[in-house]
Design a protein around this motif. Structure first.
Motif, PDB file in Angstrom:
ATOM      1  N   MET A 199       0.884  -1.119  -0.031  1.00 44.48           N
ATOM      2  CA  MET A 199      -0.011   0.101  -0.049  1.00 44.48           C
ATOM      3  C   MET A 199       0.875   1.113   0.164  1.00 44.48           C
ATOM      4  O   MET A 199       1.841   1.444   0.905  1.00 44.48           O
ATOM      5  N   ARG A 200       0.740   2.308  -0.999  1.00 46.50           N
ATOM      6  CA  ARG A 200       1.336   3.298  -1.154  1.00 46.50           C
ATOM      7  C   ARG A 200       0.953   4.197   0.065  1.00 46.50           C
ATOM      8  O   ARG A 200      -0.002   4.200   0.600  1.00 46.50           O
ATOM      9  N   GLN A 201       2.077   4.885   0.592  1.00 44.40           N
ATOM     10  CA  GLN A 201       1.745   5.962   1.873  1.00 44.40           C
ATOM     11  C   GLN A 201       1.282   7.412   1.054  1.00 44.40           C
ATOM     12  O   GLN A 201       1.804   7.641   0.145  1.00 44.40           O
ATOM     13  N   GLY A 202       0.530   8.071   1.781  1.00 44.91           N
ATOM     14  CA  GLY A 202       0.213   9.557   1.263  1.00 44.91           C
ATOM     15  C   GLY A 202      -1.381   9.424   1.315  1.00 44.91           C
ATOM     16  O   GLY A 202      -1.939   8.782   1.159  1.00 44.91           O
ATOM     17  N   VAL A 203      -1.656  10.859   1.560  1.00 41.02           N
ATOM     18  CA  VAL A 203      -3.019  11.247   1.615  1.00 41.02           C
ATOM     19  C   VAL A 203      -3.620  11.476   0.256  1.00 41.02           C
ATOM     20  O   VAL A 203      -3.081  11.646  -0.887  1.00 41.02           O
ATOM     21  N   ARG A 204      -4.870  10.721   0.162  1.00 39.47           N
ATOM     22  CA  ARG A 204      -5.591  10.796  -1.365  1.00 39.47           C
ATOM     23  C   ARG A 204      -6.636  11.655  -1.042  1.00 39.47           C
ATOM     24  O   ARG A 204      -7.347  11.628   0.198  1.00 39.47           O
ATOM     25  N   LEU A 205      -7.240  12.164  -2.089  1.00 38.13           N
ATOM     26  CA  LEU A 205      -8.519  12.850  -2.109  1.00 38.13           C
ATOM     27  C   LEU A 205      -9.548  11.991  -3.062  1.00 38.13           C
ATOM     28  O   LEU A 205      -9.066  11.589  -3.887  1.00 38.13           O
ATOM     29  N   GLY A 206     -10.835  11.771  -2.424  1.00 38.51           N
ATOM     30  CA  GLY A 206     -11.886  11.274  -3.271  1.00 38.51           C
ATOM     31  C   GLY A 206     -12.673  12.291  -3.930  1.00 38.51           C
ATOM     32  O   GLY A 206     -13.095  13.235  -2.992  1.00 38.51           O
ATOM     33  N   ALA A 215     -13.322   2.636  -1.276  1.00 39.54           N
ATOM     34  CA  ALA A 215     -13.362   1.554  -2.183  1.00 39.54           C
ATOM     35  C   ALA A 215     -12.128   1.433  -2.951  1.00 39.54           C
ATOM     36  O   ALA A 215     -11.467   0.178  -3.069  1.00 39.54           O
ATOM     37  N   ALA A 216     -11.502   2.597  -3.253  1.00 34.73           N
ATOM     38  CA  ALA A 216     -10.346   2.768  -4.002  1.00 34.73           C
ATOM     39  C   ALA A 216      -9.186   2.177  -3.240  1.00 34.73           C
ATOM     40  O   ALA A 216      -8.274   1.525  -3.523  1.00 34.73           O
ATOM     41  N   LEU A 217      -9.271   2.620  -1.999  1.00 32.47           N
ATOM     42  CA  LEU A 217      -8.247   2.428  -0.962  1.00 32.47           C
ATOM     43  C   LEU A 217      -8.210   0.765  -0.768  1.00 32.47           C
ATOM     44  O   LEU A 217      -7.356   0.169  -0.564  1.00 32.47           O
ATOM     45  N   ASP A 218      -9.513   0.140  -0.468  1.00 35.83           N
ATOM     46  CA  ASP A 218      -9.611  -1.230  -0.352  1.00 35.83           C
ATOM     47  C   ASP A 218      -9.249  -2.058  -1.622  1.00 35.83           C
ATOM     48  O   ASP A 218      -8.416  -3.000  -1.292  1.00 35.83           O
ATOM     49  N   GLY A 256      -2.736  -4.764  -4.265  1.00 35.68           N
ATOM     50  CA  GLY A 256      -1.477  -3.856  -4.383  1.00 35.68           C
ATOM     51  C   GLY A 256      -1.209  -3.050  -5.796  1.00 35.68           C
ATOM     52  O   GLY A 256       0.157  -2.664  -5.740  1.00 35.68           O
ATOM     53  N   ARG A 257      -1.966  -2.806  -6.321  1.00 39.44           N
ATOM     54  CA  ARG A 257      -1.967  -1.968  -7.400  1.00 39.44           C
ATOM     55  C   ARG A 257      -3.057  -0.637  -7.251  1.00 39.44           C
ATOM     56  O   ARG A 257      -4.168  -0.969  -6.556  1.00 39.44           O
TER      57      ARG A 257
END
Length: 152
Positions: free
Chosen positions: A1-8, A132-135, A141-142
């Motif tokens: 899992m990549r580290q970092g904040v994401r916005l939805g 859903a995207a994070l899960d 792994g992609r």
């Protein structure tokens, strides 16, 4: 899992719901509702900078059969406008089927009704989309969805 904040981002014709996740990419939470139209992309660019987001996941509304209609084309145009303003490969499109329905049901179950629900449903839908995207990333792994390229 990549580290970092994401916005939805849940793009609508009237409002744009925005959610964010923690730097570990574990939990998505509602963040803000932006009025659609003039200045909406500017505000999202500001939010990316403010939260030091590594990625923006824009919801792609498709039918249950997977077909793309006018709303999907609108979301693609919005994502392209956003990608033009951010570093390459920052914006991704991810399937958002039933996110608004899920958000509405969750808010209703939580006792949020009427006008109060309308004010936050877009943020909640963005949080459902982002979760859903994070899960999906955690299980495969992609990175989720498809990269949106800005204009050449």
């Amino acid at each position: 899992m990549r580290q970092g904040v994401r916005l939805g981002v849940d793009v609508g014709s009237v409002r744009v719901g925005v959610a964010r996740c923690d730097p570990g990419g574990i939990l998505a939470s509602p963040l803000e509702t932006v009025k659609s139209g003039k200045g909406d992309v500017d505000r999202l660019v500001d939010l990316v900078a403010e939260h030091e987001a590594i990625e923006v996941v824009v919801g792609l509304p498709t039918s249950l059969s997977g077909r793309e209609g006018p709303a999907a084309q609108s979301a693609r145009r919005f994502a392209a406008r956003l990608a033009d303003r951010l570093p390459p490969e920052t914006v991704r499109l991810h399937d958002e089927r039933l996110t608004t329905v899920t958000a509405e049901n969750g808010l209703r179950a939580g006792g949020v009704h009427g006008q109060a629900r309308r004010k936050v449903v877009d943020q909640a839908a963005a949080a459902v989309l982002l979760q859903a995207a994070l899960d999906a990333e955690r299980s495969t792994g992609r990175p989720p969805g498809e990269i949106v390229q800005g204009s050449p």
